[in-house]
Design a protein around this motif. Sequence first.
Motif, short mmCIF file in Angstrom:
data_model
loop_
_atom_site.label_atom_id
_atom_site.label_comp_id
_atom_site.label_asym_id
_atom_site.label_seq_id
_atom_site.Cartn_x
_atom_site.Cartn_y
_atom_site.Cartn_z
N GLU A 163 -49.97 -21.28 -14.06
CA GLU A 163 -50.60 -22.52 -13.62
C GLU A 163 -50.35 -22.68 -12.12
N GLU A 164 -51.42 -22.75 -11.33
CA GLU A 164 -51.28 -22.95 -9.90
C GLU A 164 -51.16 -24.43 -9.57
N HIS A 165 -50.25 -24.78 -8.69
CA HIS A 165 -50.05 -26.16 -8.28
C HIS A 165 -50.64 -26.40 -6.90
N VAL A 166 -51.29 -27.56 -6.74
CA VAL A 166 -51.91 -27.92 -5.47
C VAL A 166 -51.40 -29.28 -5.02
N LEU A 167 -51.24 -29.41 -3.71
CA LEU A 167 -50.81 -30.68 -3.10
C LEU A 167 -52.07 -31.42 -2.68
N VAL A 168 -52.32 -32.59 -3.27
CA VAL A 168 -53.60 -33.28 -3.07
C VAL A 168 -53.39 -34.76 -2.77
N VAL A 243 -48.65 -33.60 -6.65
CA VAL A 243 -48.75 -32.17 -6.91
C VAL A 243 -49.26 -32.00 -8.32
N LEU A 244 -50.40 -31.34 -8.47
CA LEU A 244 -51.08 -31.24 -9.76
C LEU A 244 -51.45 -29.79 -10.07
N PRO A 245 -51.56 -29.47 -11.36
CA PRO A 245 -52.13 -28.17 -11.71
C PRO A 245 -53.57 -28.10 -11.21
N ARG A 246 -53.97 -26.95 -10.70
CA ARG A 246 -55.32 -26.85 -10.14
C ARG A 246 -56.38 -27.15 -11.19
N TYR A 247 -56.18 -26.70 -12.44
CA TYR A 247 -57.21 -26.95 -13.45
C TYR A 247 -57.41 -28.44 -13.68
N ASP A 263 -52.62 -25.61 2.35
CA ASP A 263 -53.19 -24.42 1.73
C ASP A 263 -52.26 -23.24 1.97
N PRO A 264 -51.20 -23.11 1.16
CA PRO A 264 -50.22 -22.04 1.39
C PRO A 264 -50.80 -20.66 1.10
N VAL A 265 -50.27 -19.67 1.76
CA VAL A 265 -50.72 -18.29 1.52
C VAL A 265 -50.47 -17.89 0.08
N VAL A 266 -49.30 -18.24 -0.42
CA VAL A 266 -48.96 -17.97 -1.83
C VAL A 266 -48.72 -19.31 -2.51
N PRO A 267 -49.64 -19.78 -3.33
CA PRO A 267 -49.45 -21.08 -3.96
C PRO A 267 -48.36 -21.03 -5.03
N PRO A 268 -47.67 -22.14 -5.23
CA PRO A 268 -46.65 -22.18 -6.28
C PRO A 268 -47.29 -22.00 -7.67
N LEU A 269 -46.63 -21.25 -8.51
CA LEU A 269 -47.11 -21.00 -9.87
C LEU A 269 -46.05 -21.41 -10.88
N ARG A 270 -46.51 -21.79 -12.05
CA ARG A 270 -45.60 -22.07 -13.16
C ARG A 270 -46.14 -21.36 -14.39
N THR A 271 -45.29 -20.64 -15.10
CA THR A 271 -45.71 -19.86 -16.26
C THR A 271 -45.51 -20.65 -17.54
N TYR A 272 -46.53 -20.64 -18.38
CA TYR A 272 -46.42 -21.21 -19.72
C TYR A 272 -46.17 -20.09 -20.73
N PHE A 273 -45.34 -20.41 -21.73
CA PHE A 273 -45.04 -19.46 -22.80
C PHE A 273 -45.51 -20.04 -24.13
N LEU A 274 -45.92 -19.14 -25.01
CA LEU A 274 -46.30 -19.50 -26.37
C LEU A 274 -45.21 -18.98 -27.30
N ALA A 275 -44.49 -19.89 -27.95
CA ALA A 275 -43.31 -19.52 -28.74
C ALA A 275 -43.53 -19.74 -30.22
N VAL A 276 -42.92 -18.88 -31.02
CA VAL A 276 -42.93 -19.00 -32.48
C VAL A 276 -41.53 -18.67 -32.99
N ARG A 277 -41.25 -19.07 -34.22
CA ARG A 277 -40.02 -18.59 -34.86
C ARG A 277 -40.21 -17.12 -35.21
N THR A 278 -39.21 -16.33 -34.93
CA THR A 278 -39.30 -14.90 -35.18
C THR A 278 -39.64 -14.63 -36.63
N GLY A 279 -40.67 -13.83 -36.85
CA GLY A 279 -41.09 -13.46 -38.20
C GLY A 279 -42.25 -14.27 -38.73
N THR A 280 -42.54 -15.44 -38.15
CA THR A 280 -43.60 -16.29 -38.72
C THR A 280 -45.00 -15.81 -38.38
#
Length: 301
Positions: A163-168, A243-247, A263-280
Amino acid sequence: MDLALLRTFVTVHRAGSFTRAAALLGLSQPAVTSQIRTLERQLGRPLFLRQARGVTPTTIGDELAHKAAPHLDALVEIAETGLDDTSSQRTLHLAGPPEFTAERALPALTGLIGEDAQNFSLRASFGNADETLEGLAAGHHDLAIGTARPRGGLLTATPLCDEEHVLVAAPRWAEQTAVARRGSDGTSLLERVPVIEVHESLPFVARYWASVFDACPVAPGTIIVPDLRAVLACAVAGAGLGVLPRYLAAEALERGALVPLYDPVVPPLRTYFLAVRTGTLAMPHIARAHDWLLQVAADWN
């Protein structure tokens, strides 16, 4: 080995305490303690280390939980849905942050449900990263979306998207921050703009400042609202910067209701993960939703 004892054991392992496990199981705390002691006597090994606040599994306890939990989950699934075709509907329990879940995950899963509404239903709940992972581990959710990768082997996580973050801010603030947008040291100018955030700790603004300006924000929050969609609405109304997610900000940026303040050269990013209980993921409805989200997320930017 008594399956009821195993069920109690797995619930304690997920909940991290006898008291929370008792509430989840609808039993008294002494009953849960007694069942765990019985199971430990049968195995001849301690399964938990008792602490002032909750319990910590031993190595044997962790190993048993990782082996037993997927099979117990599958048995619960069979018991809840039955074996006949008339009771084949599966309910997926999803948890995640309110904005991302509402704006991205739920619309995506609507497509999956639309293909098989007779056999697939959805229940969603919102929470922060810690809450959703705790609920997933305790068996309240089937899938959890969050920005923290879970530790240990009880939960399994797959990167979902960045997720890219933008300063607006609204256009009226643009002239005051023109120096910052030209790439000079404009942080002092930005500090004069009121800040809109989701928490007093300024988690989004502080992360952006650290990543882009290698500094900490000086100005405190002027408006604190616990939802990024409310931050968006306040920013569009001209209340200050956020500061908001670009989407989330894309539509307002496209129509000019908001403008980027930097407008930074490298915009800040945040990673989302999709988690489950192991085996499910052996359960078809969880696997379908999991795979569907990963497939749809490949087109998110």
